[in-house]
Scaffold this active site. Structure first.
Site, PDB file in Angstrom:
ATOM      1  CE  LYS A 159      -1.937   2.655   2.919  1.00  0.00           C
ATOM      2  NZ  LYS A 159      -1.680   3.917   2.177  1.00  0.00           N
ATOM      3  CB  CYS A 265      13.103   8.598   7.943  1.00  0.00           C
ATOM      4  SG  CYS A 265      14.206   7.631   6.917  1.00  0.00           S
ATOM      5  CD  GLU A 362       9.894  12.498  11.747  1.00  0.00           C
ATOM      6  OE1 GLU A 362       8.723  12.109  11.909  1.00  0.00           O
ATOM      7  OE2 GLU A 362      10.751  11.833  11.141  1.00  0.00           O
TER       8      GLU A 362
HETATM    9  P1  NAD Z   1       2.313   8.161   8.093  1.00  0.00           P
HETATM   10  O1  NAD Z   1       2.638   7.403   9.307  1.00  0.00           O
HETATM   11  O2  NAD Z   1       1.268   9.202   8.155  1.00  0.00           O
HETATM   12  O3  NAD Z   1       1.850   7.157   6.922  1.00  0.00           O
HETATM   13  C1  NAD Z   1       2.651   6.104   6.468  1.00  0.00           C
HETATM   14  C2  NAD Z   1       1.786   5.086   5.762  1.00  0.00           C
HETATM   15  O4  NAD Z   1       0.915   4.467   6.705  1.00  0.00           O
HETATM   16  C3  NAD Z   1       0.877   5.664   4.672  1.00  0.00           C
HETATM   17  O5  NAD Z   1       0.833   4.770   3.594  1.00  0.00           O
HETATM   18  C4  NAD Z   1      -0.475   5.744   5.373  1.00  0.00           C
HETATM   19  O6  NAD Z   1      -1.576   5.697   4.503  1.00  0.00           O
HETATM   20  C5  NAD Z   1      -0.430   4.496   6.237  1.00  0.00           C
HETATM   21  N1  NAD Z   1      -1.305   4.515   7.421  1.00  0.00           N
HETATM   22  C6  NAD Z   1      -1.800   5.587   8.084  1.00  0.00           C
HETATM   23  N2  NAD Z   1      -2.537   5.182   9.151  1.00  0.00           N
HETATM   24  C7  NAD Z   1      -2.506   3.821   9.147  1.00  0.00           C
HETATM   25  C8  NAD Z   1      -3.046   2.825  10.003  1.00  0.00           C
HETATM   26  N3  NAD Z   1      -3.784   3.129  11.069  1.00  0.00           N
HETATM   27  N4  NAD Z   1      -2.796   1.521   9.715  1.00  0.00           N
HETATM   28  C9  NAD Z   1      -2.037   1.180   8.654  1.00  0.00           C
HETATM   29  N5  NAD Z   1      -1.495   2.087   7.810  1.00  0.00           N
HETATM   30  C10 NAD Z   1      -1.716   3.395   8.056  1.00  0.00           C
HETATM   31  O7  NAD Z   1       3.683   8.763   7.566  1.00  0.00           O
HETATM   32  P2  NAD Z   1       3.932   9.758   6.349  1.00  0.00           P
HETATM   33  O8  NAD Z   1       3.486  11.123   6.691  1.00  0.00           O
HETATM   34  O9  NAD Z   1       3.422   9.132   5.095  1.00  0.00           O
HETATM   35  O10 NAD Z   1       5.541   9.710   6.270  1.00  0.00           O
HETATM   36  C11 NAD Z   1       6.370  10.490   7.047  1.00  0.00           C
HETATM   37  C12 NAD Z   1       6.881   9.701   8.239  1.00  0.00           C
HETATM   38  O11 NAD Z   1       7.558   8.522   7.820  1.00  0.00           O
HETATM   39  C13 NAD Z   1       7.903  10.476   9.048  1.00  0.00           C
HETATM   40  O12 NAD Z   1       7.653  10.272  10.413  1.00  0.00           O
HETATM   41  C14 NAD Z   1       9.220   9.818   8.663  1.00  0.00           C
HETATM   42  O13 NAD Z   1      10.257   9.959   9.603  1.00  0.00           O
HETATM   43  C15 NAD Z   1       8.797   8.413   8.495  1.00  0.00           C
HETATM   44  N6  NAD Z   1       9.772   7.685   7.668  1.00  0.00           N
HETATM   45  C16 NAD Z   1      10.557   6.721   8.264  1.00  0.00           C
HETATM   46  C17 NAD Z   1      11.521   6.045   7.493  1.00  0.00           C
HETATM   47  C18 NAD Z   1      12.385   4.975   8.084  1.00  0.00           C
HETATM   48  O14 NAD Z   1      12.938   4.186   7.324  1.00  0.00           O
HETATM   49  N7  NAD Z   1      12.566   4.878   9.394  1.00  0.00           N
HETATM   50  C19 NAD Z   1      11.671   6.363   6.143  1.00  0.00           C
HETATM   51  C20 NAD Z   1      10.859   7.371   5.599  1.00  0.00           C
HETATM   52  C21 NAD Z   1       9.910   8.015   6.357  1.00  0.00           C
END
Ligand code: NAD
Length: 480
Positions: A159, A265, A362
């Site tokens: 997804k 991230c 963050e």
């Molecule tokens: P997010 O947590 O809002 O969403 C991430 C994904 O999860 C999306 O596809 C979203 O639709 C899905 N999602 C949302 N709620 C959900 C739920 N309840 N159950 C299952 N899936 C759900 O994050 P974002 O805004 O898309 O991305 C930014 C964040 O990602 C930042 O915190 C960043 O640090 C983190 N990030 C971490 C890494 C890593 O490797 N550690 C890499 C890139 C980004």
């Protein structure tokens, strides 16, 4: 944004709608789980070398289509084209890597209990893996999961983020050599992700995203007792020691903070500078930030594109605004850029306090908050003072300081004098609140494997320790 059952895809550089994608239904999810099972069965029939060849074909195809994929990513996510082009080639390289290491070993031989026996540890796939990814590196973060998951023999239901589904959709179309059903894509926001990980056909979840969502995903996985790999957010520190070339350190620091408009991230979000070089470092950072090109991410000379959406920019404005209201000093930036698009100027702050959100939460935007410290001890202590532990950066020429930072910084990756360089042959992930588990390297493959212990005794003989135990002698021992 979801409207009438569709994801509206907005170009963050112009705020114009560029496409829409139908949100997947419950029926789509059931169908995907069923198809994934069939794809899994067919994939079992592929030898390691055959799988590797499929992966190398995918890698070649992705490289041939790199311009096209990079353009789609630029238009849906706003990251500069050059960075997106690199992302495609890194993703392709990741397929090559996992195609090969997956056939290097499928288990190992522990010493058996008796010399005549054979003990095997056989690595097996987990089943169907739900991969859920964010928007900032839509292809790379998907591939870091699906390449090792597929290489280990699993099926995948992926997804993508609701912000950036288009490049993922195109990439999936290009993966022709995979058995039908092995890779399924579902589209939608968090509710679709939630339904996916609750589906009984899903055996594991590999998630990348924010800490907040990661916690929810972890709870569902715990309730269902399925495995969860969680790659979450960070608040990476960046230490500048007083023995370095300040110009270079400032350029490295600004790049580490502002790459992809600070939406990485592992973006560096807190800068600890030894007092002796602080003044020069601040000045060099200001000059460098002000020399950067902000603009159309499709233009190859653009350094800083827009942020992904209005919500992200508002969060940055809140963090910077709160810092300035509480005594921080604005050295550069601190405002929006342009007439349209979610742009925010790269920003340098001094006089920040650890109580401010810009130093604790963050920010995920192009901000360089600088703190002067009296010693490396103080820098390390402050660096470790937030409950994240994804990455950490250090600039020094002193080998002893390098070793101290290596040992004492509590982070999944410590970069010394070369910020944010990923290596798909080495594990990546967070300590503490930044995640559970690792991606990439051998550990990234093992994350998608079950271990089965097989114990073989070729002799069909009664063992001494079976029933009947018989009476114990005076010393308490039983006759065999
Ligand atoms: P997010 O947590 O809002 O969403 C991430 C994904 O999860 C999306 O596809 C979203 O639709 C899905 N999602 C949302 N709620 C959900 C739920 N309840 N159950 C299952 N899936 C759900 O994050 P974002 O805004 O898309 O991305 C930014 C964040 O990602 C930042 O915190 C960043 O640090 C983190 N990030 C971490 C890494 C890593 O490797 N550690 C890499 C890139 C980004």
């Amino acid at each position: 944004m979801t409207k009438n059952g569709s994801l509206q895809i907005i170009n963050p550089a112009t705020e114009e709608r560029i496409d829409e994608v139908t949100v997947s239904s419950r029926e789509d999810l059931d169908r995907a789980a069923e198809k994934a099972k069939r794809g899994f069965e067919e994939w079992r029939g592929f030898a390691g070398l055959d799988r590797a060849e499929v992966f190398h074909d995918i890698s070649r195809t992705m490289r041939v289509h790199a311009d096209e994929l990079a353009e789609i990513m630029t238009k849906e996510g706003g990251k500069p084209y050059i960075e997106n082009h690199d992302e495609v080639t890194w993703s392709a390289a990741c397929f090559d890597y996992y195609g090969e290491i997956a056939r290097d070993s499928v288990g190992y031989l522990p010493a058996p209990i008796e010399p005549q026996q054979l003990a095997l540890v056989v690595k097996e796939p987990v089943g169907t893996v739900a991969c859920i990814v964010p928007w900032n590196y839509p292809l790379l973060l998907a591939v870091w999961k699906l390449a090792p998951a597929l290489a280990a023999g699993n099926a995948v239901i992926l997804k993508p983020s609701e912000e950036t589904p288009l490049a993922t959709r195109r990439m999936a179309e290009l993966m022709e050599g995979l058995p039908e059903g092995l890779l399924q894509i579902l589209y939608g926001a968090g509710d679709v992700g939630d339904a996916l990980i609750r589906h009984p056909g899903v055996d594991m979840v590999a998630f990348t995203g924010s800490q907040e969502t990661g916690r929810k995903v972890g709870v569902v996985a715990a309730e269902r007792l399925i495995r969860a790999n969680l790659e979450l957010g960070g608040k990476d520190p960046f230490i500048i020691c007083d023995d370095v070339d300040v110009e270079i350190a400032a350029q490295g620091a600004v790049w580490a903070a502002c790459l992809n408009a600070g939406q990485v991230c592992t973006s560096s979000e807190r800068f600890y500078v030894e007092r002796g070089v602080a003044k020069d470092f601040i000045e060099a950072s200001r000059e460098f930030v002000e020399s950067l090109n902000i603009g159309d991410p499709m233009d190859p000379s653009t350094d800083i594109g827009p942020m992904v959406n209005a919500k992200g920019r508002e969060r940055v404005e809140r963090h910077v605004g709160e810092a300035l209201n509480n005594g921080a000093k604005l050295v550069a930036g601190g405002e929006r850029w342009g007439e349209a698009g979610f742009y925010y100027k790269p920003t340098v702050l001094t006089g920040v306090e650890h109580s401010m959100r810009v130093m604790r939460e963050e920010t995920f935007g192009p901000v360089v908050p600088i703190v002067e410290v009296n010693s490396l001890d103080e820098a390390i202590e402050q660096a470790n003072s937030v409950p994240f532990g994804l990455g950490a950066n250090v600039y020094t020429r002193d080998f002893e300081k390098m070793l101290r930072c290596m040992r004492e910084l509590r982070a999944g990756t410590v970069w010394i004098n070369d910020p944010l360089t990923d290596n798909d042959a080495a594990p990546f992930g967070g300590q503490r609140g930044s995640g559970i588990g690792r991606e990439l390297g051998r550990e990234g493959l093992e994350a998608f494997q079950e271990s089965k212990h097989v114990h073989i005794d070729p002799r069909v003989e009664k063992k001494d320790w079976w029933y009947p135990y018989g009476p114990a002698d005076d010393s308490g021992r039983r006759a065999m």
